[in-house]
Scaffold this motif. Structure first.
Motif, PDB file in Angstrom:
ATOM      1  N   HIS A   7       0.825  -1.221   0.000  1.00  0.00           N
ATOM      2  CA  HIS A   7       0.000   0.000   0.000  1.00  0.00           C
ATOM      3  C   HIS A   7       0.865   1.281   0.000  1.00  0.00           C
TER       4      HIS A   7
ATOM      5  N   HIS B 110       1.205   4.350  -2.786  1.00  0.00           N
ATOM      6  CA  HIS B 110       1.092   5.806  -2.581  1.00  0.00           C
ATOM      7  C   HIS B 110       2.177   6.527  -3.375  1.00  0.00           C
TER       8      HIS B 110
ATOM      9  N   GLY C 222      -1.964   8.394   7.109  1.00  0.00           N
ATOM     10  CA  GLY C 222      -2.586   8.344   8.425  1.00  0.00           C
ATOM     11  C   GLY C 222      -1.755   7.550   9.424  1.00  0.00           C
TER      12      GLY C 222
ATOM     13  N   GLY D 278      -0.412  12.383   9.602  1.00  0.00           N
ATOM     14  CA  GLY D 278      -1.865  12.310   9.401  1.00  0.00           C
ATOM     15  C   GLY D 278      -2.612  12.014  10.692  1.00  0.00           C
TER      16      GLY D 278
ATOM     17  N   ASP E 235      -5.498  14.158  12.487  1.00  0.00           N
ATOM     18  CA  ASP E 235      -6.797  13.583  12.859  1.00  0.00           C
ATOM     19  C   ASP E 235      -7.107  13.799  14.339  1.00  0.00           C
TER      20      ASP E 235
ATOM     21  N   GLY F  58      -7.264  16.090   8.490  1.00  0.00           N
ATOM     22  CA  GLY F  58      -6.395  16.903   7.639  1.00  0.00           C
ATOM     23  C   GLY F  58      -7.155  17.978   6.867  1.00  0.00           C
TER      24      GLY F  58
ATOM     25  N   GLN G 163      -7.143  22.059   7.484  1.00  0.00           N
ATOM     26  CA  GLN G 163      -6.763  22.938   6.372  1.00  0.00           C
ATOM     27  C   GLN G 163      -7.840  24.002   6.130  1.00  0.00           C
TER      28      GLN G 163
ATOM     29  N   GLY H 244      -1.930  10.528   2.136  1.00  0.00           N
ATOM     30  CA  GLY H 244      -3.041  11.459   2.325  1.00  0.00           C
ATOM     31  C   GLY H 244      -2.624  12.890   2.653  1.00  0.00           C
TER      32      GLY H 244
ATOM     33  N   ASN I 230      -2.228  18.244   1.377  1.00  0.00           N
ATOM     34  CA  ASN I 230      -2.236  19.521   2.094  1.00  0.00           C
ATOM     35  C   ASN I 230      -1.628  20.662   1.271  1.00  0.00           C
TER      36      ASN I 230
ATOM     37  N   THR J 228      -5.061  10.590  -1.280  1.00  0.00           N
ATOM     38  CA  THR J 228      -5.670   9.676  -0.317  1.00  0.00           C
ATOM     39  C   THR J 228      -5.937   8.331  -1.007  1.00  0.00           C
ATOM     40  N   ASP J 229      -6.266   7.328  -0.192  1.00  0.00           N
ATOM     41  CA  ASP J 229      -6.365   5.952  -0.692  1.00  0.00           C
ATOM     42  C   ASP J 229      -7.261   5.819  -1.922  1.00  0.00           C
TER      43      ASP J 229
END
Ligand code: KG4
Ligand code: ZN
Length: 377
Positions: A94, A98, A137, A163, A167, A180, A184, A309, A313, A340-341
């Motif tokens: 994963h 990314h 995250g 991340g 959160d 996030g 922002q 993720g 930003n 993001t995912d």
């Protein structure tokens, strides 16, 4: 996905609304929801790409890192489809996916594979060696990428991921999930208010004196001190509905956590929560941007890429661009929706592995704690 870069379709079944209700991800809720949506999502993806199974060359799914229950749903469905359709299967990391979100491009699809000079480089792709800041995250890592699949770990977080800090801080500020984007937005709003009053936005970003863990001499990060400082500040600011004091007398104990700028901004009516969000975001961005620039200089790379993720930003993107511009180092990042995912990044990473004749066995199991496959230094 074609050629690891061109999306024919990308269907997302978002659970944000459900997670928002619980203030975060409840693993059992997430995997049950995935089970309900995965088959319709696959059918829609084929339909939107105007493809049938005969057009598909291989199937990929992520096997880690992540929540075991969620990984299990995707991996099992992926393996089952590969078996049923007699297609090669590949389990994808994963985090690596990314990074490969930086190879995704919007726009014209290459007509045939032979249009391409070779599978491993198309014009416009990121250039190796590069520095990648992986910020999601659960991960915050600075990685030197020398080529496809060649990763060297330069530094990582010693406690919370960036991340995760966003959160948790958003939750205590009452800004909701995911943190996030909420932080922002709150920060942007505070800055806009100041702009309208013809004040510099820096007033919001430095309204609170917040700690930064520089951990000099390393490329490691630490966000837990900052998070704790935010928890204490937020308790005062939100629970007791205390207004920011209107004097800049820092001998007054109540005032000491605010800088003079914070007091000035508050006097102009900018909310506590907005100022807290802007100051927190600035503290995170400061450390991420400076450390990434230092690594890019030390390793003489031509390019820096953002992944995960938190790469969505806007403040981080702008700040890092400013850090790298005088050095003529290029910054790239995926389009916001691919930070993001998403499934497109999994397919992209799979393409580069499949081209090196890698496939996975159907006995591949989930690996919730998987890390990037780092080379030994
Ligand atoms: O990569 P991702 O979608 O999932 C994981 O693999 O963890 O990253 C999710 C994280 C969340 O912590 C979320 O708050 C953060 O990315 N995030 C942001 C922004 N958009 C998402 N953080 C800061 N600014 C954003 N705009
Ligand atoms: Zn992710």
């Amino acid at each position: 996905m074609r050629d690891g870069r061109y999306m024919l379709s990308n269907v997302v079944a978002s659970q944000i609304e459900i997670h928002n209700r619980y203030g975060g991800v409840v693993p059992e809720v997430a995997s049950r929801q995935q089970l309900a949506t995965i088959i319709p999502v696959i059918e829609t993806a084929l339909e939107e790409a105007a493809c049938t199974w005969a057009d598909i060359d291989a199937i990929a799914a992520t096997y880690g890192p992540g929540l075991a229950g969620s990984l299990l749903v995707g991996l099992t469905v992926g393996k089952a489809l590969a078996l049923a359709r007699n297609l090669p299967f590949l389990g994808v990391n994963h985090l690596e996916a990314h990074i490969y979100a930086n190879w995704l491009r919007k726009g014209q699809v290459a007509q045939t594979q032979s249009d391409a000079e070779s599978w491993d480089y198309y014009e416009g792709d990121p250039i190796f060696p590069l520095i990648c800041l992986v910020i999601s995250g659960a991960h915050s890592e600075l990685v030197l990428v020398r080529g496809h699949g060649q990763y060297e770990l330069l530094g990582r977080t010693r406690d919370d991921a960036a991340g995760e800090a966003f959160d948790k801080v958003a939750r205590v500020l009452g800004l909701g999930y995911p943190g996030g984007p909420a932080i922002q937005r709150a920060a942007q709003q505070a800055e806009q208010e100041l702009q309208q009053q013809k004040k510099p936005v820096a007033l919001a970003r430095s309204a609170y004196r917040l700690p930064r863990a520089w951990l000099r001499g390393t490329y490691d990060f630490s966000f837990s001190g900052l998070k704790t400082a935010m928890l204490h500040l937020a308790e005062g600011a939100t629970q007791h509905q205390q207004p920011i004091p209107t004097t800049g007398n820092t001998r007054d104990k109540q005032v000491s956590q605010y800088t003079r700028m914070g007091v000035q901004a508050a006097q102009k009516g900018t909310t506590n929560v907005g100022l807290l969000a802007a100051s927190f975001q600035e503290a995170v961005v400061d450390v991420l941007a400076v450390k990434t620039r230092l690594a890019a200089q030390e390793y003489h790379v031509k390019q820096v890429v953002l992944a995960g993720g938190v790469a969505a930003n806007l403040s981080l993107r702008t700040r890092l661009e400013q850090e790298l511009l005088p050095l003529r180092i290029r910054l790239s990042y995926p389009p916001i929706e691919f930070c993001t995912d998403n499934a497109a990044m999994i397919a992209s990473a799979a393409f580069f592995h499949l081209n090196q004749a890698e496939v996975s066995g159907l006995d591949l199991d989930v690996s919730p704690g998987l890390s990037l496959p780092f080379n030994k230094k």
